[in-house]
Design a protein around this motif. Sequence first.
Motif, PDB file in Angstrom:
ATOM      1  N   UNK A  11      29.502  46.382  29.563  1.00 36.86           N
ATOM      2  CA  UNK A  11      30.364  45.774  28.553  1.00 36.86           C
ATOM      3  C   UNK A  11      31.721  45.444  29.149  1.00 36.86           C
ATOM      4  N   UNK A  12      32.350  44.418  28.571  1.00 39.17           N
ATOM      5  CA  UNK A  12      33.680  44.050  29.010  1.00 39.17           C
ATOM      6  C   UNK A  12      34.671  45.178  28.785  1.00 39.17           C
ATOM      7  N   UNK A  13      35.580  45.371  29.724  1.00 32.70           N
ATOM      8  CA  UNK A  13      36.518  46.495  29.649  1.00 32.70           C
ATOM      9  C   UNK A  13      37.379  46.426  28.383  1.00 32.70           C
ATOM     10  N   UNK A  14      37.756  45.228  27.960  1.00 27.85           N
ATOM     11  CA  UNK A  14      38.615  45.113  26.777  1.00 27.85           C
ATOM     12  C   UNK A  14      37.886  45.532  25.503  1.00 27.85           C
ATOM     13  N   UNK A  15      36.562  45.304  25.459  1.00 25.10           N
ATOM     14  CA  UNK A  15      35.809  45.646  24.253  1.00 25.10           C
ATOM     15  C   UNK A  15      35.688  47.155  24.054  1.00 25.10           C
ATOM     16  N   UNK A  16      35.839  47.930  25.137  1.00 27.23           N
ATOM     17  CA  UNK A  16      35.685  49.391  25.028  1.00 27.23           C
ATOM     18  C   UNK A  16      36.791  50.032  24.189  1.00 27.23           C
ATOM     19  N   UNK A  17      37.922  49.373  24.104  1.00 25.58           N
ATOM     20  CA  UNK A  17      39.012  49.909  23.287  1.00 25.58           C
ATOM     21  C   UNK A  17      39.222  49.104  22.010  1.00 25.58           C
ATOM     22  N   UNK A  18      38.551  47.953  21.910  1.00 24.65           N
ATOM     23  CA  UNK A  18      38.748  47.087  20.750  1.00 24.65           C
ATOM     24  C   UNK A  18      37.768  47.397  19.628  1.00 24.65           C
ATOM     25  N   UNK A  19      36.481  47.096  19.845  1.00 20.62           N
ATOM     26  CA  UNK A  19      35.535  47.260  18.734  1.00 20.62           C
ATOM     27  C   UNK A  19      34.301  48.092  19.059  1.00 20.62           C
ATOM     28  N   UNK A  20      33.990  48.338  20.339  1.00 20.47           N
ATOM     29  CA  UNK A  20      32.825  49.158  20.686  1.00 20.47           C
ATOM     30  C   UNK A  20      32.893  50.542  20.045  1.00 20.47           C
ATOM     31  N   UNK A  21      34.037  51.235  20.082  1.00 27.36           N
ATOM     32  CA  UNK A  21      34.084  52.576  19.462  1.00 27.36           C
ATOM     33  C   UNK A  21      33.717  52.556  17.978  1.00 27.36           C
ATOM     34  N   UNK A  29      27.576  60.295  24.835  1.00 25.64           N
ATOM     35  CA  UNK A  29      28.062  59.332  25.830  1.00 25.64           C
ATOM     36  C   UNK A  29      28.298  60.062  27.148  1.00 25.64           C
ATOM     37  N   UNK A  30      27.582  59.621  28.198  1.00 24.69           N
ATOM     38  CA  UNK A  30      27.741  60.217  29.520  1.00 24.69           C
ATOM     39  C   UNK A  30      28.889  59.579  30.284  1.00 24.69           C
ATOM     40  N   UNK A  31      29.085  58.284  30.102  1.00 25.45           N
ATOM     41  CA  UNK A  31      30.187  57.565  30.744  1.00 25.45           C
ATOM     42  C   UNK A  31      30.395  56.231  30.025  1.00 25.45           C
ATOM     43  N   UNK A  32      31.648  55.751  30.108  1.00 25.21           N
ATOM     44  CA  UNK A  32      32.825  56.238  30.825  1.00 25.21           C
ATOM     45  C   UNK A  32      33.625  57.218  29.974  1.00 25.21           C
ATOM     46  N   UNK A  33      34.457  57.960  30.608  1.00 25.88           N
ATOM     47  CA  UNK A  33      35.294  58.932  29.906  1.00 25.88           C
ATOM     48  C   UNK A  33      36.304  58.235  28.996  1.00 25.88           C
ATOM     49  N   UNK A  34      36.735  57.019  29.383  1.00 26.70           N
ATOM     50  CA  UNK A  34      37.719  56.297  28.574  1.00 26.70           C
ATOM     51  C   UNK A  34      37.185  55.991  27.183  1.00 26.70           C
ATOM     52  N   UNK A  35      35.878  55.711  27.080  1.00 28.40           N
ATOM     53  CA  UNK A  35      35.286  55.431  25.778  1.00 28.40           C
ATOM     54  C   UNK A  35      35.244  56.693  24.915  1.00 28.40           C
ATOM     55  N   UNK A  36      34.905  57.831  25.541  1.00 27.11           N
ATOM     56  CA  UNK A  36      34.891  59.104  24.807  1.00 27.11           C
ATOM     57  C   UNK A  36      36.304  59.446  24.337  1.00 27.11           C
ATOM     58  N   UNK A  37      37.297  59.193  25.194  1.00 33.08           N
ATOM     59  CA  UNK A  37      38.683  59.470  24.833  1.00 33.08           C
ATOM     60  C   UNK A  37      39.118  58.615  23.647  1.00 33.08           C
TER      61      UNK A  37
END
Length: 330
Positions: free
Chosen positions: A275-285, A297-305
Amino acid sequence: MSKADNMLSILWMLRSGRKVTAHQIADELEIHVRTVYRCIDSLCASGAPIIADSGPNGGFRILGHFAESPLLFDAEEQKALVHASIFAKETGYPFTDVLQRAIDKLKRYTNEKQLHQMERHSSGLSVLQPPVHEEQRSLLQMLETSSAHGQTLKMIYSNGREGGTVSRDFDPYSIIHWKGQWYAAGYCRLRQEIRNFRVDRIIGLEMTDQHFERPADFSARDALLGALLPDPGNHEPLVTVVIQGHEHVLNELSQHWLFGHALVKRLPGEAHFQLGSSSLTAYVPYFLLPYGKSLHILEPASLVLKLSEITTDMAHHYEQMITAMTNNEG
């Protein structure tokens, strides 16, 4: 109605197996009796085996073998048309009234056995969709008409959460029904690019004197999904997302419009997405939140955070609500 419509309607009536008089046909179709005779003469000349019986119980009838043969639609085709009309009506199809007239006409000029089958098939299918308000249906009608005639619209559009409205000239290429919502895709003359607009956010539409030609290679599907999915040409870094969970949960997630396109590997109890890096903080969560504890979620840690931040903020919000309720009760 035109002569062709009258002839077809008469043929439908005769095909039902009932014997009808010229006056009955004239009353049913609201035409002059002489028009009935002219249409029947034309049908006979075209090869329709219409018989005229004289006497008190006389009238027009059609030979049995012709009445039993499919005129336009057989039983399976009739069923499909009735089912399609149900889907269209429930999704807010803008020309439901016209469609219903067509279905009523189909039912009116069929025999009792076929009508019974159509009614049984009709009652065996249900479609559950959010209701479409009449104002939105009128907007859809204008958008579709403008698209067909190539006429530019002046559109007043709400910015949604931002508030306020923007007026623009818009060339609607297509209306799109997707995931319970109606969209209009076309060329925005304000932004000078292809844009998609939610119809429920359109405040008003007005026809203009300007006209346009829809590009021959335009695809409504590409226009809508292209604005939502990562663009391969923008070179945005892709991040691998690894999720574990029950098979049925992962299957459902893999059918999601975003995750389905991003799926790169599927293992038992595990799915890999890019997935695009910007989407991980925008709408994926927010897409993952409804699954709760059924996903790991095993990875990435940024998504879990990011998920942790969102849920913590939500928990704080509801704790404040509980505190306020407790204070009010006290």
